[in-house]
Design a protein around this motif. Sequence first.
Motif, PDB file in Angstrom:
ATOM      1  N   GLY A 288      25.302 -24.650 -53.982  1.00 28.91           N
ATOM      2  CA  GLY A 288      25.102 -25.481 -55.165  1.00 28.91           C
ATOM      3  C   GLY A 288      24.063 -26.558 -54.920  1.00 28.91           C
ATOM      4  O   GLY A 288      23.241 -26.858 -55.792  1.00 28.91           O
ATOM      5  N   GLY A 289      24.095 -27.146 -53.717  1.00 28.05           N
ATOM      6  CA  GLY A 289      23.093 -28.143 -53.358  1.00 28.05           C
ATOM      7  C   GLY A 289      21.688 -27.562 -53.347  1.00 28.05           C
ATOM      8  O   GLY A 289      20.733 -28.210 -53.805  1.00 28.05           O
ATOM      9  N   LEU A 290      21.557 -26.357 -52.830  1.00 31.25           N
ATOM     10  CA  LEU A 290      20.244 -25.696 -52.829  1.00 31.25           C
ATOM     11  C   LEU A 290      19.737 -25.470 -54.253  1.00 31.25           C
ATOM     12  O   LEU A 290      18.559 -25.699 -54.551  1.00 31.25           O
ATOM     13  CB  LEU A 290      20.334 -24.353 -52.091  1.00 31.25           C
ATOM     14  CG  LEU A 290      20.581 -24.406 -50.585  1.00 31.25           C
ATOM     15  CD1 LEU A 290      20.762 -22.997 -50.036  1.00 31.25           C
ATOM     16  CD2 LEU A 290      19.428 -25.098 -49.866  1.00 31.25           C
ATOM     17  N   MET A 291      20.629 -25.020 -55.129  1.00 32.75           N
ATOM     18  CA  MET A 291      20.237 -24.793 -56.521  1.00 32.75           C
ATOM     19  C   MET A 291      19.879 -26.110 -57.206  1.00 32.75           C
ATOM     20  O   MET A 291      18.926 -26.174 -57.995  1.00 32.75           O
ATOM     21  CB  MET A 291      21.360 -24.085 -57.281  1.00 32.75           C
ATOM     22  CG  MET A 291      21.479 -22.612 -56.962  1.00 32.75           C
ATOM     23  SD  MET A 291      22.662 -21.736 -58.026  1.00 32.75           S
ATOM     24  CE  MET A 291      24.213 -22.202 -57.259  1.00 32.75           C
ATOM     25  N   MET A 292      20.631 -27.165 -56.910  1.00 29.64           N
ATOM     26  CA  MET A 292      20.313 -28.485 -57.472  1.00 29.64           C
ATOM     27  C   MET A 292      18.923 -28.933 -57.050  1.00 29.64           C
ATOM     28  O   MET A 292      18.138 -29.415 -57.870  1.00 29.64           O
ATOM     29  CB  MET A 292      21.340 -29.526 -57.004  1.00 29.64           C
ATOM     30  CG  MET A 292      22.653 -29.509 -57.741  1.00 29.64           C
ATOM     31  SD  MET A 292      23.531 -31.093 -57.604  1.00 29.64           S
ATOM     32  CE  MET A 292      23.510 -31.403 -55.860  1.00 29.64           C
ATOM     33  N   GLY A 293      18.634 -28.817 -55.750  1.00 29.26           N
ATOM     34  CA  GLY A 293      17.330 -29.251 -55.250  1.00 29.26           C
ATOM     35  C   GLY A 293      16.193 -28.455 -55.842  1.00 29.26           C
ATOM     36  O   GLY A 293      15.158 -29.013 -56.229  1.00 29.26           O
ATOM     37  N   PHE A 294      16.386 -27.136 -55.932  1.00 28.08           N
ATOM     38  CA  PHE A 294      15.354 -26.270 -56.516  1.00 28.08           C
ATOM     39  C   PHE A 294      15.145 -26.603 -57.986  1.00 28.08           C
ATOM     40  O   PHE A 294      14.014 -26.815 -58.445  1.00 28.08           O
ATOM     41  CB  PHE A 294      15.763 -24.796 -56.367  1.00 28.08           C
ATOM     42  CG  PHE A 294      14.765 -23.822 -56.939  1.00 28.08           C
ATOM     43  CD1 PHE A 294      13.728 -23.336 -56.164  1.00 28.08           C
ATOM     44  CD2 PHE A 294      14.868 -23.402 -58.265  1.00 28.08           C
ATOM     45  CE1 PHE A 294      12.797 -22.438 -56.698  1.00 28.08           C
ATOM     46  CE2 PHE A 294      13.953 -22.511 -58.800  1.00 28.08           C
ATOM     47  CZ  PHE A 294      12.914 -22.027 -58.014  1.00 28.08           C
ATOM     48  N   GLY A 295      16.240 -26.670 -58.739  1.00 33.87           N
ATOM     49  CA  GLY A 295      16.141 -26.889 -60.175  1.00 33.87           C
ATOM     50  C   GLY A 295      15.595 -28.259 -60.536  1.00 33.87           C
ATOM     51  O   GLY A 295      14.729 -28.377 -61.414  1.00 33.87           O
ATOM     52  N   ALA A 296      16.088 -29.292 -59.861  1.00 33.62           N
ATOM     53  CA  ALA A 296      15.651 -30.655 -60.186  1.00 33.62           C
ATOM     54  C   ALA A 296      14.183 -30.861 -59.825  1.00 33.62           C
ATOM     55  O   ALA A 296      13.441 -31.511 -60.571  1.00 33.62           O
ATOM     56  CB  ALA A 296      16.519 -31.672 -59.453  1.00 33.62           C
ATOM     57  N   ALA A 297      13.753 -30.307 -58.689  1.00 34.93           N
ATOM     58  CA  ALA A 297      12.345 -30.444 -58.301  1.00 34.93           C
ATOM     59  C   ALA A 297      11.444 -29.724 -59.301  1.00 34.93           C
ATOM     60  O   ALA A 297      10.398 -30.241 -59.703  1.00 34.93           O
ATOM     61  CB  ALA A 297      12.138 -29.885 -56.893  1.00 34.93           C
ATOM     62  N   LEU A 298      11.859 -28.533 -59.727  1.00 29.13           N
ATOM     63  CA  LEU A 298      11.058 -27.764 -60.669  1.00 29.13           C
ATOM     64  C   LEU A 298      11.014 -28.441 -62.036  1.00 29.13           C
ATOM     65  O   LEU A 298       9.961 -28.511 -62.683  1.00 29.13           O
ATOM     66  CB  LEU A 298      11.631 -26.349 -60.802  1.00 29.13           C
ATOM     67  CG  LEU A 298      10.798 -25.341 -61.594  1.00 29.13           C
ATOM     68  CD1 LEU A 298       9.458 -25.088 -60.905  1.00 29.13           C
ATOM     69  CD2 LEU A 298      11.570 -24.021 -61.742  1.00 29.13           C
ATOM     70  N   ALA A 299      12.164 -28.962 -62.470  1.00 25.69           N
ATOM     71  CA  ALA A 299      12.248 -29.582 -63.794  1.00 25.69           C
ATOM     72  C   ALA A 299      11.660 -30.987 -63.829  1.00 25.69           C
ATOM     73  O   ALA A 299      11.484 -31.560 -64.906  1.00 25.69           O
ATOM     74  CB  ALA A 299      13.706 -29.630 -64.254  1.00 25.69           C
ATOM     75  N   GLY A 300      11.374 -31.551 -62.666  1.00 26.15           N
ATOM     76  CA  GLY A 300      10.828 -32.903 -62.626  1.00 26.15           C
ATOM     77  C   GLY A 300      11.865 -33.984 -62.774  1.00 26.15           C
ATOM     78  O   GLY A 300      11.546 -35.131 -63.097  1.00 26.15           O
ATOM     79  N   GLY A 301      13.137 -33.635 -62.538  1.00 27.41           N
ATOM     80  CA  GLY A 301      14.194 -34.632 -62.638  1.00 27.41           C
ATOM     81  C   GLY A 301      15.555 -33.984 -62.692  1.00 27.41           C
ATOM     82  O   GLY A 301      15.702 -32.806 -63.041  1.00 27.41           O
ATOM     83  N   CYS A 302      16.579 -34.777 -62.365  1.00 25.11           N
ATOM     84  CA  CYS A 302      17.958 -34.292 -62.358  1.00 25.11           C
ATOM     85  C   CYS A 302      18.686 -34.828 -63.598  1.00 25.11           C
ATOM     86  O   CYS A 302      18.065 -35.175 -64.592  1.00 25.11           O
ATOM     87  CB  CYS A 302      18.652 -34.746 -61.080  1.00 25.11           C
ATOM     88  SG  CYS A 302      18.737 -36.559 -60.923  1.00 25.11           S
ATOM     89  N   SER A 303      20.007 -34.920 -63.514  1.00 26.32           N
ATOM     90  CA  SER A 303      20.783 -35.437 -64.634  1.00 26.32           C
ATOM     91  C   SER A 303      20.525 -36.916 -64.873  1.00 26.32           C
ATOM     92  O   SER A 303      20.789 -37.427 -65.961  1.00 26.32           O
ATOM     93  CB  SER A 303      22.285 -35.202 -64.384  1.00 26.32           C
ATOM     94  OG  SER A 303      22.643 -35.663 -63.088  1.00 26.32           O
ATOM     95  N   ILE A 304      19.992 -37.621 -63.873  1.00 27.03           N
ATOM     96  CA  ILE A 304      19.617 -39.018 -64.043  1.00 27.03           C
ATOM     97  C   ILE A 304      18.142 -39.124 -64.430  1.00 27.03           C
ATOM     98  O   ILE A 304      17.792 -39.711 -65.451  1.00 27.03           O
ATOM     99  CB  ILE A 304      19.891 -39.831 -62.762  1.00 27.03           C
ATOM    100  CG1 ILE A 304      21.387 -39.907 -62.506  1.00 27.03           C
ATOM    101  CG2 ILE A 304      19.291 -41.236 -62.864  1.00 27.03           C
ATOM    102  CD1 ILE A 304      22.174 -40.656 -63.548  1.00 27.03           C
ATOM    103  N   GLY A 305      17.251 -38.537 -63.623  1.00 26.06           N
ATOM    104  CA  GLY A 305      15.817 -38.643 -63.883  1.00 26.06           C
ATOM    105  C   GLY A 305      15.414 -38.104 -65.239  1.00 26.06           C
ATOM    106  O   GLY A 305      14.634 -38.724 -65.977  1.00 26.06           O
TER     107      GLY A 305
END
Length: 353
Positions: A288-305
């Motif tokens: 899950g952490g790997l998917m979070m890092g991949f997705g957030a980096a690609l999307a330019g932000g996470c649930s906060i950014g």
Amino acid sequence: MIQMILTGLLCGALLGFVMQRGRFCLTGGFRDMFLTKDNRMFYALLIAIAIQSIGVYTLIHVGVFEFNAGTLPIIAVIIGSFIFGIGIIFAGGCATGTWYRAGEGLIGSWIALAGYMLMAAVMKSGVLLPLDTAVKEVQLENNSIAATLGVNIWILVGIFGLAVGFIVYRTLRKPKVKIPGLKPKRTGLAHILFEKRWHPFVTAILVGLIAILAWPLSVATGRISGLGITTPSANILQYLVTGELSFINWGVFLVLGIFLGSLFAAKMSGEFRFRLPDLRTTIHSFSGGLMMGFGAALAGGCSIGNGLVMTAMMTWQGWISLAFMILGTWTASYFVYVRPRKKAKQTTHAVPA
């Protein structure tokens, strides 16, 4: 540098403390919208967005700093946010949630955090950088919703604020459910800070105010941004590997402060304890952490950014990202929670031949 360290740690510690005590978990909030039709945490997020939007655009209006929404990497935002949404279900928390739950002593969150930081760094400066760059080449010229619609930004902020106010009013009018609790061990301020159950809307107000504070503190160090988790998390690992001071910025101390603030809150409230996950949870946390890092980096932000900050700035990136984050969370929730229950019921009610 001293200013960067102190203000970053202070802002992060406030955020970590508030999120830990208020149980401000967007993963649980998105999941509960699907599983139990409970929208309170999502409404809390909307409150934080509205407060931040009013505050930040007031700062921009009086000339504290300037903001440019830039362009919209539409494909990257959609794919990355959807994958991030799936990842937070497996990891057991979003990016910020993982930082503050690590401060509670949850080893599974440490494992998820390791995968998150690793993959974010790989996407930003490692072997997956060409992929990240290629997907982001598909750009729409305008990322500002106000500019696209040809209206003043305050019209959008005002309409959104009124809509959120109406939702809060309707929600608070509903009958309250009393939650039994133990007799408090403390009284006064100590009881409120470390024992009393915080209402999610109160927590959201505090998160929104901290999000406003983050902008001038960050801008004062040359970082034109507000709260952000993914890039600073990657920067920590990049600095540890390369030793380059250029990776150290205000955001790095922000995320370290989140951990420290949560640790303090958990210790003072008696909620800190080391909890070892089983093998299945360990695998889920890291993947899950790997998917979070991949997705957030690609999307330019996470649930906060994206989900809190870029939505408050009234950008297409923020709101599209939030929508696909939630969709990813619901998709993962179906396969992780709903489908196994359906199979279990079918097995239980099956009649032997």
